[in-house]
Design an enzyme around this catalytic site. Structure first.
Site, PDB file in Angstrom:
ATOM      1  CB  SER A  98      46.113  39.564  39.180  1.00 47.04           C
ATOM      2  OG  SER A  98      46.004  39.771  40.551  1.00 47.04           O
ATOM      3  NE  ARG A 132      49.414  27.392  46.214  1.00 47.58           N
ATOM      4  CZ  ARG A 132      50.286  28.072  45.460  1.00 47.58           C
ATOM      5  NH1 ARG A 132      51.529  28.203  45.845  1.00 47.58           N
ATOM      6  NH2 ARG A 132      49.897  28.629  44.325  1.00 47.58           N
TER       7      ARG A 132
HETATM    8  C1  LIG Z   1      47.704  29.724  48.965  1.00 53.03           C
HETATM    9  C2  LIG Z   1      47.214  30.774  48.046  1.00 53.03           C
HETATM   10  O1  LIG Z   1      47.409  31.958  48.319  1.00 53.03           O
HETATM   11  N1  LIG Z   1      46.560  30.373  46.947  1.00 53.03           N
HETATM   12  C3  LIG Z   1      46.066  31.309  45.939  1.00 53.03           C
HETATM   13  C4  LIG Z   1      46.335  30.779  44.555  1.00 53.03           C
HETATM   14  O2  LIG Z   1      45.656  29.550  44.412  1.00 53.03           O
HETATM   15  P1  LIG Z   1      46.370  28.118  44.334  1.00 53.03           P
HETATM   16  O3  LIG Z   1      45.259  27.196  43.876  1.00 53.03           O
HETATM   17  O4  LIG Z   1      46.837  27.851  45.714  1.00 53.03           O
HETATM   18  O5  LIG Z   1      47.520  28.227  43.373  1.00 53.03           O
HETATM   19  O6  LIG Z   1      45.827  31.692  43.581  1.00 53.03           O
HETATM   20  C5  LIG Z   1      44.407  31.871  43.641  1.00 53.03           C
HETATM   21  C6  LIG Z   1      43.995  32.783  42.497  1.00 53.03           C
HETATM   22  O7  LIG Z   1      44.595  34.040  42.615  1.00 53.03           O
HETATM   23  C7  LIG Z   1      44.012  32.417  45.009  1.00 53.03           C
HETATM   24  O8  LIG Z   1      42.607  32.487  45.067  1.00 53.03           O
HETATM   25  C8  LIG Z   1      44.560  31.506  46.118  1.00 53.03           C
HETATM   26  O9  LIG Z   1      44.327  32.055  47.374  1.00 53.03           O
HETATM   27 MG   LIG Z   2      44.365  40.676  41.590  1.00 50.68          MG
END
Ligand SMILES: CC(=O)N[C@H]1[C@@H](OP(=O)(O)O)O[C@H](CO)[C@@H](O)[C@@H]1O
Ligand SMILES: [Mg+2]
Length: 551
Positions: free
Chosen positions: A69, A513
């Site tokens: 991605s 976060r």
């Molecule tokens: C704040 C943020 O943008 N978090 C992202 C990120 O997840 P985290 O669990 O926050 O690392 O990666 C995910 C997968 O791509 C996406 O679904 C999500 O929205």
């Molecule tokens: Mg993607």
């Protein structure tokens, strides 16, 4: 049972794809994702698992997508796609991790036999798998390892080549519904372009042709897709692709793409001389499943239109069509967001329709959206789609309108079900959806942007010793561990006008976060850095390396 698996063949091929000692892999939110150089054994084993999954589901086709991605070019990854084009069923994620972590070939054989037993797989069933990859230079070698795994497990293989992630999802659903009443479309890449472009042209027929749209392709596979769909769109929408260097080393996602735009809230520098005041543009991510819009306002300021703005635009349009078609008593439209959705978007939407908040991660949003007759879901980062329930599709197909206005609205809804990729968020389908709504509303970027005004917000990462010590409930909005921390956060929030803040462990990075928003920018920043400081100290962070901006 195992006599029907060619164990010797699996063992022979497995020896060509040894697992690096000392590495542990986890099938996470986005499948396996890490440095491409350590993924060879993982791809081989994912091939085996995909074959087993297909056998478990009576030989229906399973998808495998090789992509990382929006990650840097040196990364890669792999994920499985289930038979309706959706994400792999959660209970199989553990099987994926188990196979990936088997230390030796013998351990792998044992692990495979354990999966066959525990999932009660009938090995006499056929196995069928379709796979695709993005443009990463590491892709071909990883696909060769995947091929070996698929061969070892005796799967029938279809190579879809270099495709966007959403196209692979589309193909899986199209293959598995071919010849049925639910046929999703022709099971080819061209079938996908035909379906989307046909629906788009029907939707905007008679509307004023929009001004050309700049599309930042992140130097990834989306560039191919944009180039292929452009001629089919013809005069209905002129696309001006940028960042299309798919074979320039190091270019992928570098200072461009949807993640760059969302994270830095900035125009990719490569577009600076191309986007004129009043003009709109959009960015895809490296595998074209996320979309961010933007425009330059009359004061020459960059303005971002993120997933929340897309949800507001699209949900409002669909609600109006449902009403005009006189279907609002039996078709309920709802929206699904995460806690990261801007508070203003939640307020705007909640005044108009039901809104649900779920934990981060596409699968949570997708499942929650399935519970509405029409479920609109978007993450703020631009990943999302719209789901029409089977019952709703039946209503749309059979309803008999009684006025010309009802008939027009009904046709628009039918075309939307064709335009929208209902398997997964799809940047190209979503882009056409946005363009169709803008054309119907006669909106420029500015008018769309004015639906509501984003609250200033700030996202901060905190590196802690053990992020698993942070546990949440209520869709990640409330911390239940470490004990007492939520109360302290609540105290800080109360002291900031219009404040909101929450803390959760990331599912994709080794960080916690912190999100904060407030009525004015300086307050949002202050709140975020105060909460970050609190989290850092509470987690026992070393005072000598405490980030200076933390308050
Ligand atoms: C704040 C943020 O943008 N978090 C992202 C990120 O997840 P985290 O669990 O926050 O690392 O990666 C995910 C997968 O791509 C996406 O679904 C999500 O929205
Ligand atoms: Mg993607």
């Amino acid at each position: 049972m195992s006599s029907q698996l060619q164990l010797q063949e699996i063992a022979r091929l497995s020896n060509n794809h040894p697992k690096p000692a000392h590495l542990r892999y986890q099938y996470g939110t986005a499948g396996f994702r890490t440095l491409a150089s350590v993924l060879d054994s993982v791809l081989f084993r994912v091939g085996i698992l995909a074959g087993l999954r297909s056998r478990k589901l009576d030989g229906k086709t399973i998808g495998v997508m090789v992509t990382a991605s929006h990650n840097p070019e040196e990364d890669n990854g792999v994920k499985l796609v289930d038979t309706r084009g959706e994400m792999l069923e959660a209970s199989w994620e553990a099987h994926a991790s188990t196979l990936a972590n088997a230390a030796t070939t013998d351990d792998l054989i044992e692990a495979i036999e354990a999966v066959v037993r525990s999932a009660r797989i009938d090995l006499s069933k056929p196995a069928r798998v379709v796979y695709g990859r993005d443009t990463r230079p590491s892709g071909p070698a990883l696909v060769a390892a995947l091929d070996d795994g698929l061969t070892a497990v005796g799967a029938e293989i279809r190579n879809a080549g270099v495709v966007t992630t959403p196209i692979l999802h589309y193909l899986v659903r199209a293959i598995n519904t071919k010849g049925t009443k639910d046929a999703y479309g022709d099971d080819s890449e061209d079938g996908y372009y035909d379906k989307l472009s046909g629906a788009f042209k029907r939707l905007v027929a008679g509307k004023q042709t929009p001004s050309p749209l700049i599309v930042d392709c992140a130097n990834g596979v989306g560039a191919d897709a944009i180039n292929k769909i452009s001629p089919q769109l013809g005069e209905s929408l002129k696309l001006m692709p940028h960042n299309t260097s798919t074979s320039t080393p190091g270019a992928l996602n570098n200072s461009c793409g949807a993640d760059y735009v969302k994270t830095l809230q900035r125009l990719p520098p490569s577009l600076a001389n191309h986007l004129k005041a009043g003009q709109r543009g959009c960015s895809l991510d490296g595998d074209a499943d996320r979309l961010m819009y933007f425009y330059i306002d009359e004061r020459n300021q960059f303005r971002m239109l993120d997933g929340d703005k897309i949800a507001a635009l699209v949900a409002g349009f669909i609600v109006d069509l449902v009403k005009t078609a006189n279907l609002d008593s039996n078709v309920k439209v709802g929206v699904v967001q995460t806690a990261y959705a801007n508070g203003s978007s939640t307020k705007y939407l909640a005044e108009r329709l039901p809104v649900r908040c779920v934990p981060t991660g596409v699968k949570h949003l997708h499942h929650a959206a399935e519970r509405f007759d029409v479920g609109v879901y978007f993450e703020a980062n631009g990943h999302g789609t719209v789901l029409f329930s089977p019952g709703t599709q039946e209503i749309l197909a059979t309803h008999e309108p009684t006025t010309p206005a009802q008939s027009t609205a009904l046709n628009h809804l039918r075309n939307l079900t064709q335009l929208i990729n209902q398997t997964v968020g799809d940047a190209i389908s979503d882009m056409l959806l946005v363009e169709a709504v803008l054309a119907h509303r006669s909106y420029s970027g500015l008018e769309w942007d004015s639906l509501y005004v984003d609250l200033p917000n700030r996202l901060v990462k905190v590196v802690v010793e053990d992020r698993h010590a942070f546990q949440t409930e209520d869709a990640e909005r409330v911390l239940v561990s470490p004990k007492g921390l939520q109360n302290k956060i609540d105290d800080l929030v109360r002291r900031h006008d219009g404040g909101r803040s929450f803390v959760r462990p990331s599912g994709t990075e080794d960080v916690v976060r912190v999100y904060a928003e407030a009525a004015i920018k300086s307050q949002a920043d202050e709140l975020a850095f105060r909460v970050a400081g609190l989290v850092y100290d509470e987690a026992g962070g070393d005072p000598s390396s405490r980030p200076r901006e933390f308050l």
